[in-house]
Design an enzyme around this catalytic site. Sequence first.
Site, PDB file in Angstrom:
ATOM      1  N   GLU A 129      12.333  -5.466   7.537  1.00 34.35           N
ATOM      2  CA  GLU A 129      13.027  -5.354   6.280  1.00 34.35           C
ATOM      3  C   GLU A 129      14.483  -5.059   6.556  1.00 34.35           C
ATOM      4  O   GLU A 129      15.172  -4.812   7.749  1.00 34.35           O
ATOM      5  CB  GLU A 129      12.456  -4.088   5.784  1.00 34.35           C
ATOM      6  N   GLU A 133      20.622   0.089  -0.110  1.00 28.50           N
ATOM      7  CA  GLU A 133      20.215   1.002  -0.810  1.00 28.50           C
ATOM      8  C   GLU A 133      21.365   1.907  -1.468  1.00 28.50           C
ATOM      9  O   GLU A 133      21.807   2.598  -0.850  1.00 28.50           O
ATOM     10  CB  GLU A 133      19.110   1.840  -0.493  1.00 28.50           C
TER      11      GLU A 133
END
Length: 257
Positions: A129, A133
Amino acid sequence: MFGVGVLLISSAWNPTVSLAQEPAAGKSFVENFDGLDKKHWYVSDGWANGDHQNCTWSKDQVKVAHGTLRIGFARQQLKDRDYVCGEVQTKKRFGYGTYEIRMKAAAGSGLNTGFFTYIGPVHKQPHDEIDFEVLGKNPSKVQINQYVDGKSVGEEKLVDVPGGADQGFNDYAFVWEKDRITWYVNGELVGEATDPAKLPSHASKIYVSLWGSDTLKSWMGTFADPEAPVAAEIDRVAFTAAGEACQFPESIVCTLD
């Protein structure tokens, strides 16, 4: 600390996911959201990712109008959750190259606006990943991070977003190479990873999401009911494969070439 990908058990419910291992199949693209190409994008709908998530993914929270994708969060009971939220993901996987988004994030304690790549056990792959964010408790910053084989190996670094990620559209990009990852905000280098043990290596899907949590207080803040529907707005998402020319004038690839 949780990363978004740790929570992505939703793909187990996704009928479009192929469980066969496959190489990077995705080619370079620029999505300006004149519409939502269902051959390219899958809209998450009808489940939540775990007890930590206080909303159910709903296709009704994903809308395209006037060249903008809106991903929403609203109070509405759906299944066992009191809120609904939105997520889109590519159907194909993508490898080394440049990943870019132009977006306006949502504000609000307990909310998370994410742009990231993810692959994991539900795809019969290790959990890799790479993240951007925006934690709605402090939208003046964006968090960058990466996972390798299910472990957070980055520093979960918070970097400034001049003017605020929720106040206007900003450009976020990361360049994923075999020997490093670099993150950019509005064309400025804000992070770099070069340790071979901390670099994802498996082709991944691209996700954009907005979700909330009642329980991840130390990371996302105490959840505050937004009272009225909120949304993240996305003007563009693009992927440029490694070695290919920049595809639009504002692309970070044009600067790096």
